[in-house]
Scaffold this motif. Sequence first.
Motif, PDB file in Angstrom:
ATOM      1  N   SER A  65       4.000  -5.248   0.668  1.00  0.00           N
ATOM      2  CA  SER A  65       4.949  -4.517  -0.180  1.00  0.00           C
ATOM      3  C   SER A  65       5.613  -3.394   0.605  1.00  0.00           C
ATOM      4  CB  SER A  65       4.219  -3.948  -1.395  1.00  0.00           C
ATOM      5  OG  SER A  65       5.051  -3.074  -2.103  1.00  0.00           O
ATOM      6  N   HIS A  66       4.840  -2.685   1.412  1.00  0.00           N
ATOM      7  CA  HIS A  66       5.391  -1.582   2.196  1.00  0.00           C
ATOM      8  C   HIS A  66       6.343  -2.105   3.268  1.00  0.00           C
ATOM      9  CE1 HIS A  66       5.707   2.449   3.699  1.00  0.00           C
ATOM     10  NE2 HIS A  66       5.246   2.099   4.887  1.00  0.00           N
ATOM     11  N   LEU A  67       5.986  -3.196   3.924  1.00  0.00           N
ATOM     12  CA  LEU A  67       6.881  -3.783   4.932  1.00  0.00           C
ATOM     13  C   LEU A  67       8.181  -4.267   4.291  1.00  0.00           C
ATOM     14  CD1 LEU A  67       4.306  -5.737   7.117  1.00  0.00           C
ATOM     15  CD2 LEU A  67       5.533  -3.649   7.728  1.00  0.00           C
ATOM     16  N   ASP A  68       8.078  -4.863   3.115  1.00  0.00           N
ATOM     17  CA  ASP A  68       9.275  -5.327   2.408  1.00  0.00           C
ATOM     18  C   ASP A  68      10.176  -4.164   2.000  1.00  0.00           C
ATOM     19  OD1 ASP A  68       8.378  -7.928   2.663  1.00  0.00           O
ATOM     20  OD2 ASP A  68       7.615  -8.047   0.611  1.00  0.00           O
ATOM     21  N   ALA A  69       9.587  -2.995   1.747  1.00  0.00           N
ATOM     22  CA  ALA A  69      10.359  -1.826   1.302  1.00  0.00           C
ATOM     23  C   ALA A  69      11.375  -1.380   2.350  1.00  0.00           C
ATOM     24  CB  ALA A  69       9.416  -0.679   0.951  1.00  0.00           C
ATOM     25  N   PHE A  70      11.131  -1.638   3.627  1.00  0.00           N
ATOM     26  CA  PHE A  70      12.089  -1.250   4.666  1.00  0.00           C
ATOM     27  C   PHE A  70      13.443  -1.909   4.446  1.00  0.00           C
ATOM     28  CE2 PHE A  70       8.308   0.221   6.787  1.00  0.00           C
ATOM     29  CZ  PHE A  70       8.751   1.344   7.456  1.00  0.00           C
ATOM     30  N   ALA A  71      13.444  -3.142   3.973  1.00  0.00           N
ATOM     31  CA  ALA A  71      14.700  -3.845   3.719  1.00  0.00           C
ATOM     32  C   ALA A  71      15.393  -3.326   2.459  1.00  0.00           C
ATOM     33  CB  ALA A  71      14.446  -5.341   3.591  1.00  0.00           C
ATOM     34  N   LEU A  72      14.623  -2.691   1.573  1.00  0.00           N
ATOM     35  CA  LEU A  72      15.167  -2.213   0.299  1.00  0.00           C
ATOM     36  C   LEU A  72      15.701  -0.792   0.374  1.00  0.00           C
ATOM     37  CD1 LEU A  72      12.420  -3.704  -2.024  1.00  0.00           C
ATOM     38  CD2 LEU A  72      14.690  -4.644  -1.518  1.00  0.00           C
ATOM     39  N   GLY A  73      15.306  -0.047   1.420  1.00  0.00           N
ATOM     40  CA  GLY A  73      15.853   1.287   1.609  1.00  0.00           C
ATOM     41  C   GLY A  73      14.880   2.425   1.358  1.00  0.00           C
ATOM     42  N   LEU A  74      15.403   3.612   1.524  1.00  0.00           N
ATOM     43  CA  LEU A  74      14.615   4.848   1.493  1.00  0.00           C
ATOM     44  C   LEU A  74      13.858   5.042   0.183  1.00  0.00           C
ATOM     45  CD1 LEU A  74      13.879   7.379   3.097  1.00  0.00           C
ATOM     46  CD2 LEU A  74      15.975   8.434   2.239  1.00  0.00           C
ATOM     47  N   ASP A  75      14.506   4.843  -0.950  1.00  0.00           N
ATOM     48  CA  ASP A  75      13.832   5.039  -2.237  1.00  0.00           C
ATOM     49  C   ASP A  75      12.637   4.110  -2.400  1.00  0.00           C
ATOM     50  OD1 ASP A  75      15.537   7.098  -2.975  1.00  0.00           O
ATOM     51  OD2 ASP A  75      16.874   5.784  -4.108  1.00  0.00           O
ATOM     52  N   ALA A  76      12.771   2.865  -1.974  1.00  0.00           N
ATOM     53  CA  ALA A  76      11.673   1.902  -2.055  1.00  0.00           C
ATOM     54  C   ALA A  76      10.512   2.312  -1.153  1.00  0.00           C
ATOM     55  CB  ALA A  76      12.160   0.507  -1.699  1.00  0.00           C
ATOM     56  N   LEU A  77      10.821   2.831   0.030  1.00  0.00           N
ATOM     57  CA  LEU A  77       9.768   3.293   0.939  1.00  0.00           C
ATOM     58  C   LEU A  77       8.995   4.459   0.338  1.00  0.00           C
ATOM     59  CD1 LEU A  77      11.586   3.151   4.368  1.00  0.00           C
ATOM     60  CD2 LEU A  77       9.478   1.961   3.767  1.00  0.00           C
ATOM     61  N   VAL A  78       9.707   5.444  -0.147  1.00  0.00           N
ATOM     62  CA  VAL A  78       9.068   6.653  -0.688  1.00  0.00           C
ATOM     63  C   VAL A  78       8.271   6.339  -1.952  1.00  0.00           C
ATOM     64  CG1 VAL A  78       9.507   8.986  -1.564  1.00  0.00           C
ATOM     65  CG2 VAL A  78      10.761   8.156   0.413  1.00  0.00           C
ATOM     66  N   ALA A  79       8.668   5.319  -2.689  1.00  0.00           N
ATOM     67  CA  ALA A  79       7.960   4.940  -3.915  1.00  0.00           C
ATOM     68  C   ALA A  79       6.525   4.493  -3.651  1.00  0.00           C
ATOM     69  CB  ALA A  79       8.727   3.841  -4.637  1.00  0.00           C
ATOM     70  N   ASP A  80       6.195   4.167  -2.397  1.00  0.00           N
ATOM     71  CA  ASP A  80       4.830   3.770  -2.047  1.00  0.00           C
ATOM     72  C   ASP A  80       3.878   4.957  -1.937  1.00  0.00           C
ATOM     73  OD1 ASP A  80       5.396   1.051  -1.944  1.00  0.00           O
ATOM     74  OD2 ASP A  80       5.821   1.069   0.202  1.00  0.00           O
ATOM     75  N   TYR A  81       4.389   6.183  -2.044  1.00  0.00           N
ATOM     76  CA  TYR A  81       3.607   7.404  -1.834  1.00  0.00           C
ATOM     77  C   TYR A  81       3.583   8.258  -3.098  1.00  0.00           C
ATOM     78  CZ  TYR A  81       4.289   6.080   3.030  1.00  0.00           C
ATOM     79  OH  TYR A  81       4.309   5.384   4.213  1.00  0.00           O
ATOM     80  N   THR A  82       2.709   9.275  -3.083  1.00  0.00           N
ATOM     81  CA  THR A  82       2.652  10.269  -4.158  1.00  0.00           C
ATOM     82  C   THR A  82       2.843  11.656  -3.546  1.00  0.00           C
ATOM     83  OG1 THR A  82       0.281  10.763  -4.017  1.00  0.00           O
ATOM     84  CG2 THR A  82       0.930   8.851  -5.363  1.00  0.00           C
ATOM     85  N   GLU A  83       2.932  12.649  -4.377  1.00  0.00           N
ATOM     86  CA  GLU A  83       3.074  14.027  -3.905  1.00  0.00           C
ATOM     87  C   GLU A  83       1.868  14.469  -3.073  1.00  0.00           C
ATOM     88  OE1 GLU A  83       5.167  17.029  -2.932  1.00  0.00           O
ATOM     89  OE2 GLU A  83       6.055  15.718  -4.450  1.00  0.00           O
ATOM     90  N   GLN A  84       0.724  13.829  -3.264  1.00  0.00           N
ATOM     91  CA  GLN A  84      -0.491  14.172  -2.516  1.00  0.00           C
ATOM     92  C   GLN A  84      -0.657  13.349  -1.235  1.00  0.00           C
ATOM     93  OE1 GLN A  84      -0.620  13.582  -6.032  1.00  0.00           O
ATOM     94  NE2 GLN A  84      -0.274  15.786  -6.177  1.00  0.00           N
ATOM     95  N   SER A  85       0.232  12.409  -0.995  1.00  0.00           N
ATOM     96  CA  SER A  85       0.132  11.547   0.190  1.00  0.00           C
ATOM     97  C   SER A  85       0.437  12.316   1.468  1.00  0.00           C
ATOM     98  CB  SER A  85       1.125  10.384   0.076  1.00  0.00           C
ATOM     99  OG  SER A  85       0.836   9.574  -1.029  1.00  0.00           O
ATOM    100  N   SER A  86      -0.158  11.839   2.567  1.00  0.00           N
ATOM    101  CA  SER A  86       0.081  12.437   3.887  1.00  0.00           C
ATOM    102  C   SER A  86       0.318  11.349   4.923  1.00  0.00           C
ATOM    103  CB  SER A  86      -1.128  13.269   4.338  1.00  0.00           C
ATOM    104  OG  SER A  86      -1.330  14.378   3.509  1.00  0.00           O
ATOM    105  N   ILE A  87       1.177  11.676   5.888  1.00  0.00           N
ATOM    106  CA  ILE A  87       1.351  10.847   7.083  1.00  0.00           C
ATOM    107  C   ILE A  87       0.913  11.697   8.267  1.00  0.00           C
ATOM    108  CG2 ILE A  87       2.934   9.556   8.550  1.00  0.00           C
ATOM    109  CD1 ILE A  87       4.707   9.114   6.122  1.00  0.00           C
TER     110      ILE A  87
END
Length: 106
Positions: free
Chosen positions: A3-25
């Motif tokens: 799902s996360h890899l597929d989000a790259f083709a869908l754009g920025l909003d789709a990528l960020v939707a995989d995270y929460t306010e508490q998420s960290s990279i």
Amino acid sequence: MESHLDAFALGLDALVADYTEQSSIVLQSGTITGLAGIRSFFEEFLKSIRPGFWEAFKIQRQAVRGEVAYLAWEARPFIAMATDTLLVRDGKIHIQTFTALAEDKP
């Protein structure tokens, strides 16, 4: 992971939707926490992609064990090797590590 890899083709909003306010990279340069920082990280990453990057993108290894997903990839001649490790809880990426090694230029 798919799902996360597929989000790259869908754009920025789709990528960020995989995270929460508490998420960290976690990066070599520091740690980004929260949606605003994660959005900025991916926005810069997507802007930096040069023509031919996605065609060169190749997964070297992918493994999922419980809540942990690991991805080793390359996109030569742009990225010689990169790894992502994701801790996924309740369908969202809780913690991600990312490291990339740029291709050596002669």
